[in-house]
Design an enzyme around this catalytic site. Structure first.
Site, PDB file in Angstrom:
ATOM      1  N   SER A   1       0.836  -1.201  -0.097  1.00  0.00           N
ATOM      2  CA  SER A   1      -0.071   0.181   0.002  1.00  0.00           C
ATOM      3  C   SER A   1       0.918   1.259  -0.027  1.00  0.00           C
ATOM      4  CB  SER A   1      -0.933  -0.184   1.307  1.00  0.00           C
ATOM      5  OG  SER A   1      -1.978   0.809   1.064  1.00  0.00           O
TER       6      SER A   1
ATOM      7  N   ASP B   1     -10.104  -5.859  -2.715  1.00  0.00           N
ATOM      8  CA  ASP B   1      -9.658  -4.943  -1.905  1.00  0.00           C
ATOM      9  C   ASP B   1     -10.645  -3.611  -2.249  1.00  0.00           C
ATOM     10  OD1 ASP B   1      -7.876  -2.335  -1.145  1.00  0.00           O
ATOM     11  OD2 ASP B   1      -6.275  -3.482  -1.696  1.00  0.00           O
TER      12      ASP B   1
ATOM     13  N   HIS C   1      -7.254  -6.099   1.167  1.00  0.00           N
ATOM     14  CA  HIS C   1      -5.967  -5.239   1.516  1.00  0.00           C
ATOM     15  C   HIS C   1      -5.265  -5.699   2.681  1.00  0.00           C
ATOM     16  CE1 HIS C   1      -4.139  -1.614   0.411  1.00  0.00           C
ATOM     17  NE2 HIS C   1      -4.139  -1.106   1.636  1.00  0.00           N
TER      18      HIS C   1
END
Length: 278
Positions: free
Chosen positions: A147, A223, A256
């Site tokens: 991320s 996600d 995620h």
């Protein structure tokens, strides 16, 4: 700078430790996870730097990804820094996506952030020098992240040809100049001049990259941030236009979280091991 060990755990034949040291770049104490595989008993080994995402510390990856198993298999030191400067006197913000826990791996130029938020210098320059002086690590380096940390890994590799043998990312923020997380952070840390943002935007850096280091990216299709914040489609288009090598895995069902990372971290470490062995 002296590194003080504050945690020590046996793991897969090696040691998962956490160290604390006073950072010159950041002007505050920093904690760093360091996994030493069993192969360090026989000499120096390469290093994989892992950059974590928003809200994380050095703990998330070392406790959730089970990466030690694969680092031990391939003989790689894992180095996992915190995601920002912290402590009394370090600027912060009430939001989770700015301030402590959200350094975005840039060198801030705006107040009140400029005094401490120099995560780019810390990750690229200060930390490797410290690791290579303190541990049985050689100068073979790889970098990866998740991320916000995926953004940091891509930027570090693209801006520093020859410094890393390989780079990979899970769910990276590939175009921070074009998404809300990045726009908020870059405005705060770097100011309103969008030209200054380009030096920390992977999409912009790919256009003029002097080294075509292959990019390995895993992106979960379940996600919640994929369309608003992560935009793998922009990475794919930029690599195609620049003829930059990219392996992009889009994986249905995965989100995620660290469940996703733990599912594929073995593939990433094998990817780095192959490059580090050359």
């Amino acid at each position: 700078t002296k590194m003080e060990r504050v945690e020590h755990h046996a793991s897969f034949g090696g040691w998962q430790d956490v160290y604390q040291h006073d950072s010159i770049s950041l002007g505050c104490p920093m904690k760093v996870g360091v996994y030493l595989p069993p192969q360090v008993k026989d000499g120096r080994v390469p290093v994989l730097y892992w950059l974590s995402g928003l809200t994380c510390t050095e703990q998330n990856f070392i406790t959730k990804a089970v990466a030690q198993r694969f680092a031990a298999e391939h003989g790689i030191i894992l180095v996992v820094p915190d995601t920002s400067p912290r402590g009394e006197g370090v600027a912060d913000d009430p939001g989770y996506d700015l301030g402590q826990g959200a350094g975005f791996y840039v060198n801030a130029t705006q107040e009140p952030w400029a005094a401490h938020y120099r995560m780019y210098d810390y990750v690229v320059e200060e930390l490797p020098a410290l690791i290579e002086a303190t541990f049985p690590a050689d100068d073979r380096r790889a970098i990866a992240g998740h991320s916000m940390g995926g953004h940091g890994a891509l930027v570090a590799a693209l801006r520093n040809p020859g410094r890393y043998r390989s780079v990979s990312a899970f769910s990276p923020i590939v175009a921070p100049s074009q998404v809300p997380w990045g726009e908020r952070a870059f405005t705060a840390y770097l100011g309103d001049d969008r030209e200054a943002w380009k030096q920390y935007d992977a999409i912009e850096l790919i256009k003029a990259a002097r080294e075509r280091l292959p990019l390995l990216v895993h992106q979960g299709l379940d996600d919640e941030f994929v369309e608003r914040e992560l935009r793998p489609d922009l990475l794919e288009a930029a690599c195609k236009a620049a003829e930059h090598p990219l392996t992009l895995h889009r994986l249905p069902g995965y989100d995620h979280s660290y469940y996703f990372i733990a599912s594929f971290i073995g593939e990433h470490i094998a990817h780095h091991a192959a490059a580090l062995s050359q």
